[in-house]
Design an enzyme around this catalytic site. Structure first.
Site, PDB file in Angstrom:
ATOM      1  N   ASP A  13     -39.900  -2.006 -63.286  1.00  0.00           N
ATOM      2  CA  ASP A  13     -39.603  -1.142 -62.017  1.00  0.00           C
ATOM      3  C   ASP A  13     -39.697   0.458 -62.523  1.00  0.00           C
ATOM      4  OD1 ASP A  13     -38.971  -3.287 -60.676  1.00  0.00           O
ATOM      5  OD2 ASP A  13     -36.857  -3.408 -61.363  1.00  0.00           O
ATOM      6  N   GLU A  14     -40.595   0.588 -63.397  1.00  0.00           N
ATOM      7  CA  GLU A  14     -40.889   2.043 -63.822  1.00  0.00           C
ATOM      8  C   GLU A  14     -41.490   2.982 -62.693  1.00  0.00           C
ATOM      9  OE1 GLU A  14     -42.077  -0.473 -65.302  1.00  0.00           O
ATOM     10  OE2 GLU A  14     -41.013  -0.708 -67.635  1.00  0.00           O
ATOM     11  N   GLY A  15     -42.093   2.193 -61.867  1.00  0.00           N
ATOM     12  CA  GLY A  15     -42.802   2.900 -60.922  1.00  0.00           C
ATOM     13  C   GLY A  15     -44.333   2.884 -60.934  1.00  0.00           C
ATOM     14  N   LYS A  16     -44.741   1.711 -61.427  1.00  0.00           N
ATOM     15  CA  LYS A  16     -46.064   1.351 -61.408  1.00  0.00           C
ATOM     16  C   LYS A  16     -46.922   1.425 -60.299  1.00  0.00           C
ATOM     17  CE  LYS A  16     -44.806  -2.803 -63.504  1.00  0.00           C
ATOM     18  NZ  LYS A  16     -43.261  -2.541 -63.624  1.00  0.00           N
ATOM     19  N   GLY A  17     -46.468   0.647 -59.343  1.00  0.00           N
ATOM     20  CA  GLY A  17     -47.180   0.644 -58.000  1.00  0.00           C
ATOM     21  C   GLY A  17     -47.192   2.017 -57.547  1.00  0.00           C
ATOM     22  N   GLY A  40     -42.475  -6.662 -57.977  1.00  0.00           N
ATOM     23  CA  GLY A  40     -42.095  -5.913 -56.912  1.00  0.00           C
ATOM     24  C   GLY A  40     -42.722  -4.532 -56.897  1.00  0.00           C
ATOM     25  N   HIS A  41     -44.066  -4.185 -56.533  1.00  0.00           N
ATOM     26  CA  HIS A  41     -44.363  -2.905 -56.749  1.00  0.00           C
ATOM     27  C   HIS A  41     -44.361  -2.033 -55.480  1.00  0.00           C
ATOM     28  CE1 HIS A  41     -46.866  -4.582 -60.418  1.00  0.00           C
ATOM     29  NE2 HIS A  41     -45.546  -4.526 -60.414  1.00  0.00           N
ATOM     30  N   THR A  42     -43.665  -0.958 -55.485  1.00  0.00           N
ATOM     31  CA  THR A  42     -43.542  -0.152 -54.413  1.00  0.00           C
ATOM     32  C   THR A  42     -44.229   1.070 -54.194  1.00  0.00           C
ATOM     33  OG1 THR A  42     -41.140  -0.777 -54.662  1.00  0.00           O
ATOM     34  CG2 THR A  42     -41.580   0.929 -52.801  1.00  0.00           C
ATOM     35  N   GLN A 224     -43.987  -5.941 -64.626  1.00  0.00           N
ATOM     36  CA  GLN A 224     -42.863  -6.255 -65.550  1.00  0.00           C
ATOM     37  C   GLN A 224     -42.916  -4.911 -66.584  1.00  0.00           C
ATOM     38  OE1 GLN A 224     -44.446  -9.655 -65.205  1.00  0.00           O
ATOM     39  NE2 GLN A 224     -43.103  -9.447 -63.212  1.00  0.00           N
ATOM     40  N   THR A 239     -39.819 -12.004 -69.555  1.00  0.00           N
ATOM     41  CA  THR A 239     -40.292 -13.108 -68.650  1.00  0.00           C
ATOM     42  C   THR A 239     -41.408 -13.960 -69.454  1.00  0.00           C
ATOM     43  OG1 THR A 239     -41.840 -13.038 -66.455  1.00  0.00           O
ATOM     44  CG2 THR A 239     -42.547 -11.215 -68.307  1.00  0.00           C
ATOM     45  N   THR A 300     -37.953  -7.088 -55.477  1.00  0.00           N
ATOM     46  CA  THR A 300     -38.228  -8.378 -55.157  1.00  0.00           C
ATOM     47  C   THR A 300     -36.916  -9.101 -54.663  1.00  0.00           C
ATOM     48  OG1 THR A 300     -40.101  -8.616 -56.485  1.00  0.00           O
ATOM     49  CG2 THR A 300     -39.054 -10.732 -56.099  1.00  0.00           C
ATOM     50  N   ASP A 333     -36.442  13.335 -60.629  1.00  0.00           N
ATOM     51  CA  ASP A 333     -35.574  14.007 -59.656  1.00  0.00           C
ATOM     52  C   ASP A 333     -34.069  13.421 -59.536  1.00  0.00           C
ATOM     53  OD1 ASP A 333     -37.602  11.866 -59.016  1.00  0.00           O
ATOM     54  OD2 ASP A 333     -36.140  11.829 -57.104  1.00  0.00           O
TER      55      ASP A 333
HETATM   56  P1  GDP Z   1     -42.691  -1.053 -60.098  1.00  0.00           P
HETATM   57  O1  GDP Z   1     -42.174  -2.464 -60.049  1.00  0.00           O
HETATM   58  O2  GDP Z   1     -43.063  -0.627 -61.704  1.00  0.00           O
HETATM   59  O3  GDP Z   1     -43.812  -0.802 -59.369  1.00  0.00           O
HETATM   60  O4  GDP Z   1     -41.356  -0.128 -59.591  1.00  0.00           O
HETATM   61  P2  GDP Z   1     -40.621  -0.722 -58.266  1.00  0.00           P
HETATM   62  O5  GDP Z   1     -41.369  -0.404 -57.218  1.00  0.00           O
HETATM   63  O6  GDP Z   1     -39.859  -1.983 -58.479  1.00  0.00           O
HETATM   64  O7  GDP Z   1     -39.355   0.434 -58.447  1.00  0.00           O
HETATM   65  C1  GDP Z   1     -39.382   1.965 -58.349  1.00  0.00           C
HETATM   66  C2  GDP Z   1     -38.715   2.335 -57.501  1.00  0.00           C
HETATM   67  O8  GDP Z   1     -38.440   3.795 -57.441  1.00  0.00           O
HETATM   68  C3  GDP Z   1     -39.307   2.141 -56.029  1.00  0.00           C
HETATM   69  O9  GDP Z   1     -38.552   2.074 -54.997  1.00  0.00           O
HETATM   70  C4  GDP Z   1     -39.933   3.488 -55.937  1.00  0.00           C
HETATM   71  O10 GDP Z   1     -40.249   3.886 -54.374  1.00  0.00           O
HETATM   72  C5  GDP Z   1     -39.237   4.372 -56.551  1.00  0.00           C
HETATM   73  N1  GDP Z   1     -39.786   5.763 -57.124  1.00  0.00           N
HETATM   74  C6  GDP Z   1     -41.024   5.735 -57.783  1.00  0.00           C
HETATM   75  N2  GDP Z   1     -41.310   6.849 -58.492  1.00  0.00           N
HETATM   76  C7  GDP Z   1     -40.112   7.929 -58.026  1.00  0.00           C
HETATM   77  C8  GDP Z   1     -39.740   8.896 -58.296  1.00  0.00           C
HETATM   78  O11 GDP Z   1     -40.435   9.804 -59.196  1.00  0.00           O
HETATM   79  N3  GDP Z   1     -38.604   9.591 -57.844  1.00  0.00           N
HETATM   80  C9  GDP Z   1     -37.831   8.397 -57.189  1.00  0.00           C
HETATM   81  N4  GDP Z   1     -36.592   8.875 -56.639  1.00  0.00           N
HETATM   82  N5  GDP Z   1     -38.084   7.235 -56.925  1.00  0.00           N
HETATM   83  C10 GDP Z   1     -39.352   6.832 -57.359  1.00  0.00           C
HETATM   84  P1  IMO Z   2     -41.996  -5.345 -61.836  1.00  0.00           P
HETATM   85  O1  IMO Z   2     -43.504  -5.837 -62.227  1.00  0.00           O
HETATM   86  C1  IMO Z   2     -37.863  -5.958 -63.368  1.00  0.00           C
HETATM   87  C2  IMO Z   2     -36.727 -10.046 -65.069  1.00  0.00           C
HETATM   88  C3  IMO Z   2     -36.088 -10.850 -64.243  1.00  0.00           C
HETATM   89  C4  IMO Z   2     -35.281 -11.616 -65.322  1.00  0.00           C
HETATM   90  C5  IMO Z   2     -36.810 -11.621 -66.338  1.00  0.00           C
HETATM   91  C6  IMO Z   2     -37.382 -13.247 -66.275  1.00  0.00           C
HETATM   92  O2  IMO Z   2     -41.506  -5.271 -60.435  1.00  0.00           O
HETATM   93  O3  IMO Z   2     -41.516  -4.113 -62.781  1.00  0.00           O
HETATM   94  P2  IMO Z   2     -38.866 -14.060 -64.263  1.00  0.00           P
HETATM   95  O4  IMO Z   2     -38.633 -14.431 -62.671  1.00  0.00           O
HETATM   96  O5  IMO Z   2     -39.925 -13.526 -64.692  1.00  0.00           O
HETATM   97  O6  IMO Z   2     -38.803 -15.579 -64.970  1.00  0.00           O
HETATM   98  O7  IMO Z   2     -37.476 -13.282 -64.841  1.00  0.00           O
HETATM   99  O8  IMO Z   2     -37.479 -10.656 -65.906  1.00  0.00           O
HETATM  100  N1  IMO Z   2     -38.081  -9.250 -64.243  1.00  0.00           N
HETATM  101  C7  IMO Z   2     -38.321  -8.023 -63.885  1.00  0.00           C
HETATM  102  N2  IMO Z   2     -37.518  -7.113 -63.963  1.00  0.00           N
HETATM  103  N3  IMO Z   2     -39.299  -5.698 -62.765  1.00  0.00           N
HETATM  104  C8  IMO Z   2     -40.068  -6.937 -62.819  1.00  0.00           C
HETATM  105  O9  IMO Z   2     -41.440  -6.617 -62.157  1.00  0.00           O
HETATM  106  C9  IMO Z   2     -39.514  -8.015 -63.204  1.00  0.00           C
HETATM  107  N4  IMO Z   2     -40.186  -9.241 -63.251  1.00  0.00           N
HETATM  108  C10 IMO Z   2     -39.236 -10.071 -63.781  1.00  0.00           C
HETATM  109  O10 IMO Z   2     -35.172  -9.967 -63.495  1.00  0.00           O
HETATM  110  O11 IMO Z   2     -34.470 -10.795 -66.174  1.00  0.00           O
HETATM  111 MG    MG Z   3     -40.558  -3.485 -59.289  1.00  0.00          MG
END
Ligand code: GDP
Ligand code: IMO
Ligand code: MG
Length: 423
Positions: A13-17, A40-42, A224, A239, A300, A333
């Site tokens: 969830d670092e912001g890959k999407g 879940g890539h946002t 991940q 994972t 997700t 931010d």
């Molecule tokens: P991913 O799984 O690495 O693609 O990241 P996620 O989409 O799961 O989570 C990142 C969240 O942070 C999403 O809700 C994005 O819309 C949001 N996001 C991404 N970059 C930034 C940023 O620079 N600032 C803020 N406030 N939100 C961000």
């Molecule tokens: P993105 O691509 C954050 C975590 C789950 C759990 C562990 C194992 O959006 O960054 P799994 O369902 O893979 O067997 O779960 O990994 N996890 C994630 N956490 N972002 C993800 O993907 C994740 N995918 C799995 O919460 O701790």
């Molecule tokens: Mg995510």
């Protein structure tokens, strides 16, 4: 002629999407290499937020081909829902979405097995997303899995039945009392498979080989994060795939010597969803502020994400394991308004101060050692140029660049495509 990788350096969830979407204009092909709908890539643009689970994050651009690689596990049911969402935006994905024949399928019984396994673990549960990821990769390495290419064979339903029967016996073994209606789940699954079969299945390693020969540019999209890697993460709270750079080679059939840049993405602080150790986790108002301002809820599962200060010990480890050449710092931010920022630069471990990630980072083994830095108060979300960034943020960035011996080339200041500062 280059293959670049983009992957998460923390617990996902670092912001890959968002960043894949930002970078797509520079690439011919975007290729997901591992994971499945646990991701879940946002991405956000034109005031609309999109969440992708299996489909690569370049899909909203006109020209790029989006490839789901062999290392990915696909749940046809979730994939169909993702396509339905794209249909709502009249997106013509058919010509630009390709699927590897060697990608494995998540069956309905894999999801039930995931739930049964988690229930049997009690307090020691992984906190899995319950998408069937673990059981599907187990069937892959156990050489029992069903692959996308099998859907083109006449006997695939018999193979499906044999595997599902075996799974049912395994579910009984867990004695987890999970209620499910397999007939209903299977109807939904077979309907979704029909939709999946309308897409183009390819021998993706050969496709990518030809693409490289023709000088096409490829960006491999990770899912991940490095600390969730099956080998290098905080096992067993990880994972089931290799989320680190090597996973792009096995997950796409790209040779290691063809990889040029490795883009490592991290948040300016740290989050984690699910169970497992997290040395810099906060249980106070600071953590609460990060969660609220950063809207830290899983894309997700909707679960709240645990929040804490940036852990440089863990980040350094991820930079090393992946061979990161360029860093991208997200969500700067969210830290606006903190008077003091803390960065974990070492751990107290067995009476010593160490700066590497030890085998065991459970809270009883490590205590973070923090360096404090002055925070900034300016709102960053409207900034577009590095010259606008506050002095304290530049100091924060310089400190990280020096410690990580890697340049930070993007500073993200909001969820939207446009809120991206290139340095
Ligand atoms: P991913 O799984 O690495 O693609 O990241 P996620 O989409 O799961 O989570 C990142 C969240 O942070 C999403 O809700 C994005 O819309 C949001 N996001 C991404 N970059 C930034 C940023 O620079 N600032 C803020 N406030 N939100 C961000
Ligand atoms: P993105 O691509 C954050 C975590 C789950 C759990 C562990 C194992 O959006 O960054 P799994 O369902 O893979 O067997 O779960 O990994 N996890 C994630 N956490 N972002 C993800 O993907 C994740 N995918 C799995 O919460 O701790
Ligand atoms: Mg995510």
């Amino acid at each position: 002629m280059a293959v670049n990788l983009l992957l998460g350096l923390q617990w996902g969830d670092e912001g890959k999407g968002k960043i894949v979407d930002v970078l797509t204009k520079d690439y011919n092909i975007i290729a997901r290499f591992q994971g499945g709908p646990n991701a879940g890539h946002t991405l956000e643009f034109d005031g609309i937020k999109h969440v992708l689970h299996t489909i690569p994050s370049g899909i909203f651009h006109d020209k790029a081909i989006n490839l789901v690689g062999n290392g990915v596990v696909i749940d046809p049911v979730i994939f169909k829902k993702e396509l339905d969402n794209l249909n709502k935006f009249n997106l013509d994905y058919k010509s630009k979405l390709l699927i590897s024949r060697k990608a494995h399928l998540i069956l309905p019984t894999h999801r039930i097995l995931d739930a049964a396994s988690e229930a049997s673990k009690g307090k020691a549960k992984i906190g899995s997303t319950l998408k069937g990821i673990g059981p599907t990769y187990m069937d892959k390495t156990g050489r029992n899995g069903i692959r996308v290419g099998d859907l083109e064979l006449n006997d695939w339903k018999e193979r499906y039945r044999a595997l599902a029967n075996k799974h049912e016996a395994m579910i009984d073994f867990y004695d987890s009392k999970i209620e499910y209606d397999l007939v209903e789940l299977e109807n939904e699954f077979f309907e979704a498979v029909k939709v999946l079969k309308t897409l183009t299945f390819i021998d993706s390693e050969e496709y990518l080989h030809q693409a490289q020969k023709e000088g096409k540019t490829i960006l491999a999209e990770g899912a991940q994060g490095s600390l969730l890697d099956i080998d290098f993460g905080t096992y067993p709270f990880v994972t089931s795939s290799n989320t680190t750079a090597a996973g792009a080679c096995t997950g796409l059939g790209i040779a290691p010597n063809k990889i040029k840049d490795v883009f490592g993405i991290f948040k300016a602080y740290t989050t984690r969803v699910g169970s497992g150790p997290f040395p810099t986790e906060l249980f106070d108002q600071d953590g609460e502020t990060m969660a609220q301002v950063g809207h830290e809820f899983g894309a997700t599962t909707g679960r709240p994400r645990r929040c804490g200060w940036l852990d440089l010990v863990a980040l350094k480890y991820a930079v090393h394991v992946n061979g990161v050449t360029k860093l991208m710092m997200m969500k700067g931010d969210v830290l606006s308004g903190f008077k003091t920022l803390k960065i974990c630069t070492a751990y107290k471990y067995q009476g010593k101060t160490i700066t590497h990630l030890p085998y065991n980072i459970e809270p009883e083994n490590v205590t973070p050692v923090y360096t404090e830095m002055k925070g900034w108060s300016e709102d960053l979300t409207g900034m577009t140029d590095p010259s606008q960034l506050p002095k304290e943020l530049n100091e924060y960035i310089s400190f990280l660049e020096k410690e990580l011996e890697t340049p930070i080339t993007i500073v993200s200041v909001g969820p939207d495509r446009t809120q991206t500062i290139h340095r």
